[in-house]
Design a protein around this motif. Structure first.
Motif, PDB file in Angstrom:
ATOM      1  N   LEU A   1     -22.836   1.264  37.305  1.00  0.00           N
ATOM      2  CA  LEU A   1     -22.440   2.375  37.988  1.00  0.00           C
ATOM      3  C   LEU A   1     -22.886   2.916  39.244  1.00  0.00           C
ATOM      4  O   LEU A   1     -22.383   3.272  40.068  1.00  0.00           O
ATOM      5  N   TYR A   2     -24.281   3.000  39.030  1.00  0.00           N
ATOM      6  CA  TYR A   2     -24.976   3.339  40.273  1.00  0.00           C
ATOM      7  C   TYR A   2     -24.794   2.783  41.264  1.00  0.00           C
ATOM      8  O   TYR A   2     -24.659   3.155  42.578  1.00  0.00           O
ATOM      9  N   ALA A   3     -24.929   1.264  41.154  1.00  0.00           N
ATOM     10  CA  ALA A   3     -24.995   0.215  42.346  1.00  0.00           C
ATOM     11  C   ALA A   3     -23.403   0.360  42.788  1.00  0.00           C
ATOM     12  O   ALA A   3     -23.227   0.435  44.012  1.00  0.00           O
ATOM     13  N   THR A   4     -22.409   0.757  42.187  1.00  0.00           N
ATOM     14  CA  THR A   4     -21.003   0.614  42.372  1.00  0.00           C
ATOM     15  C   THR A   4     -20.979   1.937  43.494  1.00  0.00           C
ATOM     16  O   THR A   4     -20.348   1.893  44.640  1.00  0.00           O
ATOM     17  N   SER A   5     -21.397   3.108  43.082  1.00  0.00           N
ATOM     18  CA  SER A   5     -21.227   4.509  43.618  1.00  0.00           C
ATOM     19  C   SER A   5     -22.220   4.087  44.756  1.00  0.00           C
ATOM     20  O   SER A   5     -21.540   4.547  46.136  1.00  0.00           O
ATOM     21  N   CYS A   6     -23.332   3.463  44.907  1.00  0.00           N
ATOM     22  CA  CYS A   6     -24.037   3.219  46.376  1.00  0.00           C
ATOM     23  C   CYS A   6     -23.432   2.505  47.270  1.00  0.00           C
ATOM     24  O   CYS A   6     -23.326   2.910  48.348  1.00  0.00           O
ATOM     25  N   ALA A   7     -23.029   1.376  46.679  1.00  0.00           N
ATOM     26  CA  ALA A   7     -22.278   0.410  47.485  1.00  0.00           C
ATOM     27  C   ALA A   7     -21.001   1.087  48.109  1.00  0.00           C
ATOM     28  O   ALA A   7     -20.812   0.762  49.311  1.00  0.00           O
ATOM     29  N   ASN A   8     -20.282   1.921  47.485  1.00  0.00           N
ATOM     30  CA  ASN A   8     -19.183   2.557  48.003  1.00  0.00           C
ATOM     31  C   ASN A   8     -19.344   3.505  49.162  1.00  0.00           C
ATOM     32  O   ASN A   8     -18.960   3.349  50.296  1.00  0.00           O
ATOM     33  N   ASN A   9     -20.601   4.110  48.948  1.00  0.00           N
ATOM     34  CA  ASN A   9     -21.117   5.122  50.188  1.00  0.00           C
ATOM     35  C   ASN A   9     -21.161   3.860  51.519  1.00  0.00           C
ATOM     36  O   ASN A   9     -20.717   4.508  52.536  1.00  0.00           O
ATOM     37  N   PHE A  10     -21.741   2.929  51.344  1.00  0.00           N
ATOM     38  CA  PHE A  10     -21.815   1.932  52.549  1.00  0.00           C
ATOM     39  C   PHE A  10     -20.367   1.621  52.803  1.00  0.00           C
ATOM     40  O   PHE A  10     -20.169   1.362  53.997  1.00  0.00           O
ATOM     41  N   ALA A  11     -19.683   1.494  52.012  1.00  0.00           N
ATOM     42  CA  ALA A  11     -18.173   0.781  52.519  1.00  0.00           C
ATOM     43  C   ALA A  11     -17.469   2.093  53.102  1.00  0.00           C
ATOM     44  O   ALA A  11     -16.952   1.949  54.453  1.00  0.00           O
ATOM     45  N   MET A  12     -17.805   3.099  52.854  1.00  0.00           N
ATOM     46  CA  MET A  12     -17.149   4.500  53.189  1.00  0.00           C
ATOM     47  C   MET A  12     -17.757   4.742  54.858  1.00  0.00           C
ATOM     48  O   MET A  12     -17.160   4.932  55.804  1.00  0.00           O
TER      49      MET A  12
ATOM     50  N   ALA B   1     -26.764  -1.871  48.860  1.00  0.00           N
ATOM     51  CA  ALA B   1     -27.066  -0.912  47.883  1.00  0.00           C
ATOM     52  C   ALA B   1     -28.347  -1.084  46.970  1.00  0.00           C
ATOM     53  O   ALA B   1     -29.107  -0.266  46.589  1.00  0.00           O
ATOM     54  N   MET B   2     -28.645  -2.453  46.942  1.00  0.00           N
ATOM     55  CA  MET B   2     -29.734  -2.932  46.423  1.00  0.00           C
ATOM     56  C   MET B   2     -31.012  -2.425  47.017  1.00  0.00           C
ATOM     57  O   MET B   2     -31.958  -2.003  46.426  1.00  0.00           O
ATOM     58  N   GLU B   3     -30.770  -2.441  48.392  1.00  0.00           N
ATOM     59  CA  GLU B   3     -31.842  -2.176  49.338  1.00  0.00           C
ATOM     60  C   GLU B   3     -32.316  -0.459  49.079  1.00  0.00           C
ATOM     61  O   GLU B   3     -33.318  -0.074  48.706  1.00  0.00           O
ATOM     62  N   GLU B   4     -31.180   0.076  49.059  1.00  0.00           N
ATOM     63  CA  GLU B   4     -31.272   1.354  48.998  1.00  0.00           C
ATOM     64  C   GLU B   4     -31.821   2.135  47.624  1.00  0.00           C
ATOM     65  O   GLU B   4     -32.211   2.874  47.589  1.00  0.00           O
ATOM     66  N   MET B   5     -31.459   0.989  46.762  1.00  0.00           N
ATOM     67  CA  MET B   5     -31.849   1.389  45.197  1.00  0.00           C
ATOM     68  C   MET B   5     -33.339   1.016  45.095  1.00  0.00           C
ATOM     69  O   MET B   5     -33.799   0.858  43.845  1.00  0.00           O
TER      70      MET B   5
ATOM     71  N   GLN C   1     -35.282  -4.283  46.582  1.00  0.00           N
ATOM     72  CA  GLN C   1     -35.103  -5.479  47.500  1.00  0.00           C
ATOM     73  C   GLN C   1     -35.242  -6.738  47.171  1.00  0.00           C
ATOM     74  O   GLN C   1     -34.827  -7.625  47.577  1.00  0.00           O
ATOM     75  N   ARG C   2     -36.235  -6.913  46.278  1.00  0.00           N
ATOM     76  CA  ARG C   2     -36.492  -8.055  45.835  1.00  0.00           C
ATOM     77  C   ARG C   2     -35.287  -9.037  45.302  1.00  0.00           C
ATOM     78  O   ARG C   2     -35.210 -10.092  44.931  1.00  0.00           O
ATOM     79  N   PHE C   3     -34.235  -8.135  44.951  1.00  0.00           N
ATOM     80  CA  PHE C   3     -33.090  -8.887  44.396  1.00  0.00           C
ATOM     81  C   PHE C   3     -32.381  -9.451  45.481  1.00  0.00           C
ATOM     82  O   PHE C   3     -31.393 -10.449  45.160  1.00  0.00           O
ATOM     83  N   VAL C   4     -32.536  -9.046  46.578  1.00  0.00           N
ATOM     84  CA  VAL C   4     -31.389  -9.385  47.796  1.00  0.00           C
ATOM     85  C   VAL C   4     -31.306 -10.883  48.121  1.00  0.00           C
ATOM     86  O   VAL C   4     -30.467 -11.540  47.996  1.00  0.00           O
ATOM     87  N   ALA C   5     -32.753 -11.493  48.196  1.00  0.00           N
ATOM     88  CA  ALA C   5     -32.578 -12.947  48.533  1.00  0.00           C
ATOM     89  C   ALA C   5     -32.064 -13.888  47.447  1.00  0.00           C
ATOM     90  O   ALA C   5     -31.014 -14.679  47.395  1.00  0.00           O
TER      91      ALA C   5
END
Lengths: 148, 143
Positions: free
Chosen positions: B46-57, B72-76, B79-83
């Motif tokens: 839920l949080y990741a979605t909300s965060c990602a949505n902000n970037f989309a907007m 969103a992952m970075e924002e939250m 970062q280590r998940f990104v790769a």
């Protein structure tokens, strides 16, 4: 010494329980801690969570996939962090109390989540989880503000 | 009484499997801990979605894409998940492409076979085609 090794996974009766065959990596790559594989979590369930947010219009299938994978990594992280605490307590069974403290990732989650200061919380994982069930509708984001 | 979003939980069996695979052999997890992790996972989505949505907007887009989720992952602070996520995404894209091409080939084959063969064959092809079509490629989440 009733360290009940009763972590028998209950027959979780979810409708889309097992990952659909099409979604599991056919001949997955190297078996590492987080192999580059396809999601185990059913995308349909993840999608349902995404749809619960009224501000979200559309989400691409890729986005749902990445979310599912990220959630898996998140679960792995929490489990590993909790394990560290269980070990300190000389236990081989992870208990709920191991989660609150070890979950710095969850706290970061709570603290950070977009727009920084979106809400703040002072109690760790337990509070997030309880709140989750207090909120009448997923759509009502003001439950976050109640914290401040 | 507030409606509990029970159906927004992720399947227990899968969560348990993920946890067990992350831990060394012989380590177990209590039912409560497992349940707590499962709920935290839902909250995470839920949080990741909300965060990602902000970037989309911010990008004036109405559709969440994979890039938004990564941001969103970075924002939250994950970062280590990104790769690893980027890697998984590559695998996923390749597989989707493979499926699409397999379907195209099957359709071509089915078409020519339909012209030649009898009804029995048709039924078989139909069955196969139905299975192929289930994972809808173009499907997007629509509110």
């Amino acid at each position: 010494m009733a360290a009940a090794a009763a972590a028998v996974p209950g027959p979780g009766p979810g409708p889309a329980e097992a990952a659909a065959p099409g979604e599991e990596a056919a001949g997955a790559g190297p078996q590492g801690p987080s192999p580059a594989r396809l999601a185990r979590l059913p995308l349909a369930r993840v999608k349902a969570l995404v749809k619960a947010d009224p501000d979200v219009t559309l989400a691409s299938q890729e986005a749902v996939f990445v979310l599912a994978r990220a959630t898996e990594l998140f679960v792995e992280t929490i489990a590993k962090d909790a394990y560290v605490y269980a070990q300190q307590g000389k236990r081989k069974t992870l208990q709920r109390k191991d989660l609150g403290m070890g979950a710095c990732s969850v706290l970061a989650l709570a603290k950070g989540c977009c727009n920084g200061g979106f809400f703040h919380l002072s109690g760790g994982a337990e509070i997030i989880m309880d709140l989750f069930f207090l909120s009448p509708k997923m759509g009502e984001k003001n439950f976050y503000q109640r914290l401040q | 009484m507030a409606e509990r979003p029970e159906d927004l939980n992720l399947p227990n069996a899968v969560i348990t499997r993920i946890i067990k695979e992350a831990l060394p052999d012989g380590v177990n997890i209590s039912k409560e801990a497992r349940s707590a992790i499962s709920r935290a996972a839902s909250v995470f989505v839920l949080y990741a979605t909300s965060c990602a949505n902000n970037f989309a907007m911010k990008g004036k887009r109405k559709t969440l894409n994979a890039g938004d989720v990564l941001s969103a992952m970075e924002e939250m602070e994950f970062q280590r998940f990104v790769a690893p996520l980027k890697e998984s995404l590559e695998v996923y894209r390749r597989e989707q492409k493979g499926k699409k091409e397999a379907r195209k080939d099957k359709d071509k084959k089915a078409d020519s076979e339909e012209q030649d063969k009898s009804r029995e064959e048709d039924n078989d092809d139909d069955d196969e085609r139905m299975e192929e079509e289930e994972p809808n490629d173009e499907e997007e989440v629509d509110n």
